[in-house]
Design an enzyme around this catalytic site. Structure first.
Site, PDB file in Angstrom:
ATOM      1  N   GLU A   1     -28.301-110.502 -30.217  1.00 47.83           N
ATOM      2  CA  GLU A   1     -28.796-110.959 -31.516  1.00 47.83           C
ATOM      3  C   GLU A   1     -28.600-112.477 -31.632  1.00 47.83           C
ATOM      4  O   GLU A   1     -27.621-113.019 -31.127  1.00 47.83           O
ATOM      5  CB  GLU A   1     -28.028-110.246 -32.638  1.00 47.83           C
ATOM      6  CG  GLU A   1     -28.503-110.589 -34.034  1.00 47.83           C
ATOM      7  CD  GLU A   1     -27.715-109.866 -35.110  1.00 47.83           C
ATOM      8  OE1 GLU A   1     -28.279-109.618 -36.193  1.00 47.83           O
ATOM      9  OE2 GLU A   1     -26.527-109.545 -34.872  1.00 47.83           O
TER      10      GLU A   1
ATOM     11  N   LYS B   1     -35.312-106.084 -37.879  1.00 50.46           N
ATOM     12  CA  LYS B   1     -34.022-105.504 -38.273  1.00 50.46           C
ATOM     13  C   LYS B   1     -34.115-104.879 -39.661  1.00 50.46           C
ATOM     14  O   LYS B   1     -34.482-105.535 -40.635  1.00 50.46           O
ATOM     15  CB  LYS B   1     -32.954-106.597 -38.249  1.00 50.46           C
ATOM     16  CG  LYS B   1     -31.529-106.089 -38.497  1.00 50.46           C
ATOM     17  CD  LYS B   1     -30.541-107.249 -38.389  1.00 50.46           C
ATOM     18  CE  LYS B   1     -29.096-106.797 -38.588  1.00 50.46           C
ATOM     19  NZ  LYS B   1     -28.154-107.943 -38.507  1.00 50.46           N
TER      20      LYS B   1
ATOM     21  N   CYS C   1     -27.662-104.752 -34.087  1.00 53.89           N
ATOM     22  CA  CYS C   1     -26.334-104.990 -34.670  1.00 53.89           C
ATOM     23  C   CYS C   1     -25.957-104.023 -35.796  1.00 53.89           C
ATOM     24  O   CYS C   1     -25.576-102.891 -35.542  1.00 53.89           O
ATOM     25  CB  CYS C   1     -26.242-106.451 -35.124  1.00 53.89           C
ATOM     26  SG  CYS C   1     -24.533-107.054 -35.289  1.00 53.89           S
TER      27      CYS C   1
END
Length: 276
Positions: free
Chosen positions: A46, A116, A158
């Site tokens: 990321e 995301k 993440c």
């Protein structure tokens, strides 16, 4: 027909700076030293392109996203690799940007984009203390699974790791390897990184490849590292706890298929109607 060969996968661990050009130069240097086997999937963490000091700086980088994508495309062609490009900002007209995870094929074409979904709005007992990612980032809303020479790849980022429904949805879409590019904090990484990644691998019976940021960054953040590749049985196949560099492993989709045949949890799932 099930995929029966065992291509290679690499996870690069980075300590990205606030300078995109510097990070791209470092990436190019690492690609020279990677395994010679092809096809090869290279996974980045990321915020690999820029680990900014503030959201405005990320937005400015995101305005030049097309240029950076062209540079990444050129690297894929030069080194004949598939590239899972962690996340990079793609700016929107509303003043926010997407935390976009792009998958490039070896011809340099973007074959998938995952934005995301779960944004990091939490309080953590570290130097930063409070994170409010949604203030500048626009959340995605689409589960992404894409075909590749390595099997079906599911994309996540993440903080998504804490939301198991996303991964079960990818499993139902056929994912065989799941990518989790990350920049975990020291505190949350020490507490939850390994157990969450292994849980996602075991419950979806998929390979999990998590390329991570590591160390002290120019923006004041400190990240956990521990890039890792985990088997569908929950075994650690390769790990880099500290420092920058890469880990690699040969994926064995025959073993994955055997695990799924011997323990057919996908067909036994009784809560499908509640999935995304």
């Amino acid at each position: 027909m099930a995929n029966t060969f065992s291509p290679n996968v690499v996870a690069l661990q980075m300590c990205s700076s606030t300078n995109p050009l510097q990070n791209l130069i470092w990436l190019g240097e690492q690609l020279i030293n990677l395994p010679a086997v092809r096809p090869l999937l290279v996974c980045l963490p990321e915020s690999f392109l820029v680990f900014s000091k503030d959201s405005h700086a990320s937005y400015l980088v995101g305005q030049k996203s097309t240029d950076y994508q062209q540079q990444l495309s050129a690297l894929c062609r030069k080194f004949d690799i598939w590239l899972a490009a962690g996340t990079l900002p793609i700016s929107k007209e509303n003043g926010k940007y997407l935390a976009a995870s792009l998958l490039f094929n070896s011809c340099g074409k973007v074959v998938a984009q995952y934005n995301k979904i779960h944004l990091f709005d939490v309080n953590v007992a570290d130097k930063t203390q409070s994170y409010h990612e949604s203030a500048a980032t626009e959340a995605g809303n689409e589960v992404v699974v894409v075909d590749s020479p390595f099997g079906k790849i599911g994309l996540s980022v993440c903080y998504d790791l804490r939301f198991s429904g996303l991964y079960t949805s990818m499993q139902h879409l056929g994912a065989e390897l799941i990518l989790v590019p990350s920049a975990f904090t020291i505190v949350t990484g020490a507490a939850h990184w390994h157990v969450l990644l292994k849980a996602r691998a075991i419950e979806t019976q998929s390979y999990v490849i998590a390329a991570a940021q590591v160390g002290q960054h120019e923006n004041g953040r400190e990240t956990f590292g521990h890039s890792i590749i985990i088997s569908p049985w929950g075994e650690t196949l390769a790990e880099l706890p500290t420092g920058t560099g890469f880990i690699s492993h040969d994926l064995d989709l025959n073993r994955l298929n055997k695990i799924r045949r011997d323990m057919p949890i996908l067909s036994q799932q009784r809560f499908r109607e509640h999935l995304l």
